[in-house]
Design an enzyme around this catalytic site. Sequence first.
Site, PDB file in Angstrom:
ATOM      1  N   CYS A 455       0.824  -1.212   0.000  1.00  0.00           N
ATOM      2  CA  CYS A 455       0.000   0.000   0.000  1.00  0.00           C
ATOM      3  C   CYS A 455       0.854   1.256   0.000  1.00  0.00           C
ATOM      4  O   CYS A 455       0.714   2.125  -0.857  1.00  0.00           O
ATOM      5  CB  CYS A 455      -0.935  -0.022   1.201  1.00  0.00           C
ATOM      6  N   GLU A 456       1.761   1.356   0.983  1.00  0.00           N
ATOM      7  CA  GLU A 456       2.626   2.525   1.081  1.00  0.00           C
ATOM      8  C   GLU A 456       3.477   2.662  -0.171  1.00  0.00           C
ATOM      9  O   GLU A 456       3.655   3.752  -0.715  1.00  0.00           O
ATOM     10  CB  GLU A 456       3.511   2.359   2.324  1.00  0.00           C
ATOM     11  N   HIS A 457       3.959   1.534  -0.663  1.00  0.00           N
ATOM     12  CA  HIS A 457       4.811   1.492  -1.843  1.00  0.00           C
ATOM     13  C   HIS A 457       4.071   1.990  -3.078  1.00  0.00           C
ATOM     14  O   HIS A 457       4.569   2.822  -3.831  1.00  0.00           O
ATOM     15  CB  HIS A 457       5.281   0.054  -2.032  1.00  0.00           C
TER      16      HIS A 457
END
Length: 538
Positions: A455-457
Amino acid sequence: MGLLHLILLSTFLSASMTSESFHAMEDEALVVKCPQDCQNRTVRWYHTQSNQLIPAEEGGRIHSSGRFLWFLPTSKEDSGNYTCVTCYYNYKKQYTVSVMVYPHKQGICFPSQIRYPNDTGTLTSGRIVCPTIDNYENATIVKWYKDCKALQGPREKYLMGEKYLFIKHPQKTDEGYYTCHFTYTHNANVYNVSATRPFIIKVCPSPIPPRIQYPTDNAVIKVECGSPVDISCRALLGIGKQNIAVVTWEVNEIKAEDLDTSRFREDRQFFMGRDWEYYGESILNIEEVKEEDFLSNFTCVALNEIEHVKLTVTLQLKVPCKGDNHSTYTTIGILVLLVIIALLLILYQFFQTDIVLLCRGIFKPYKTQDDGKIYDAYVIYPKNRTNEANFVEYFVHQILPDVLENKHGYKLCIFGRDMLPGEDEANAFEMRIQKSRRLIIILTPQLIQYEEFGCEHQIALYSALIQNNIKVILLEMETIGNYEGLQESLRHIIKQQGTIKWKEKHQECSHASNSKFWKLVRYHMPLRHKPSQLNHAV
């Protein structure tokens, strides 16, 4: 009171009605089913208008048997409404069905009203099921028609089963109306039945790496000074319409949309070619070619959800521009200037990092304008799934803040340290990445198997590659090898700008900000921003 209750109940049980329509061709067999499952119930059929009972004995052209009503064969006079009544003790329910029989007309093999719904086709499945054939026992398909013509073609193209037609590798030309003609045997009598349905190919988008068809890389376009010119770039972006599809021009790494609109205009279009190939084309229109354009690089960028590719073309002068001085001294002066510039560029290439950091230290070029950002860099790193301490966690939470924040005045955003308790992670990631000027990604072999990094990536790489509003700094803390296990987007960034590698010797003086590693990190960091007066006052 009890008698009145029974009368009302009886009335309610016999009042429910539904309706259904059946369509057929004249002189063909038609079998109508009562909509209700009438198992273990008495069923009677009536002509709705005349309320005349339809006999249950076989042999008549129109007769009934339980749930079924036969027309053997149909006639134009059969058009009308029919009622099936089901009785079960005191429960009585009736249904009205509508029958419409169409006569044969010259040049029309099937009226539009009797086409059955589309049996969805795809590029990988070309099966067409014969409509209504399950309603007829002892039915045999005799022939298939396409658009009223007997089906023709190579034997390996079509495969006919008991109830369906299979088209091998269907193409756009295979779309049309398919009619199955079959025979129905009842009491030793053979009747014809036909049913038609459309076949439409639906294509699922299939992304492939984009391919720029023209121009060719490093092509030279000859133009006249002061005249207009159009530079076109076309690329194949996938099979079927793509979710992400971009074809655009850049001039000296500046997007066409950010160029001087009085001289540059970009027109884009997307279209479908044969075999569902999806293309994008961008035309860069230069209203007036100037001398500076001959020193510029015109780069076409094609992008889809897999990757993006680039190629560069240049302009070459056909006729010298007015006012050009071709004297010997001018030529020599230009050559000398070019040599000096080349030497300066070579020196700058070798000492670029030290020169930039020296200038920053001497002139302290702070940015004072309000760019809406809060953090100088957002740090992404593979989280430790165990409670065991590791060097990456120590580097992110101790060494990195000590050097960049304490010694050089930068402000970092680090997961775990700068997140609020109970805050939604996805929204927090997106908001803080948008409020950051740089994106620092820590690379380790653990990143290849790190599923929770997604997700963050994805949010970060979307901002860097698609929105192009944040620059990335890659810190390779451990040797990863050929990077094949990393995601395509990360490999692309590594290919474009490389990584800053942490060596074992750096651990001895990990906080020494003048080491080669920290110089490279500081070089890629943004200029420090002075806080606005409002923030300073607060």
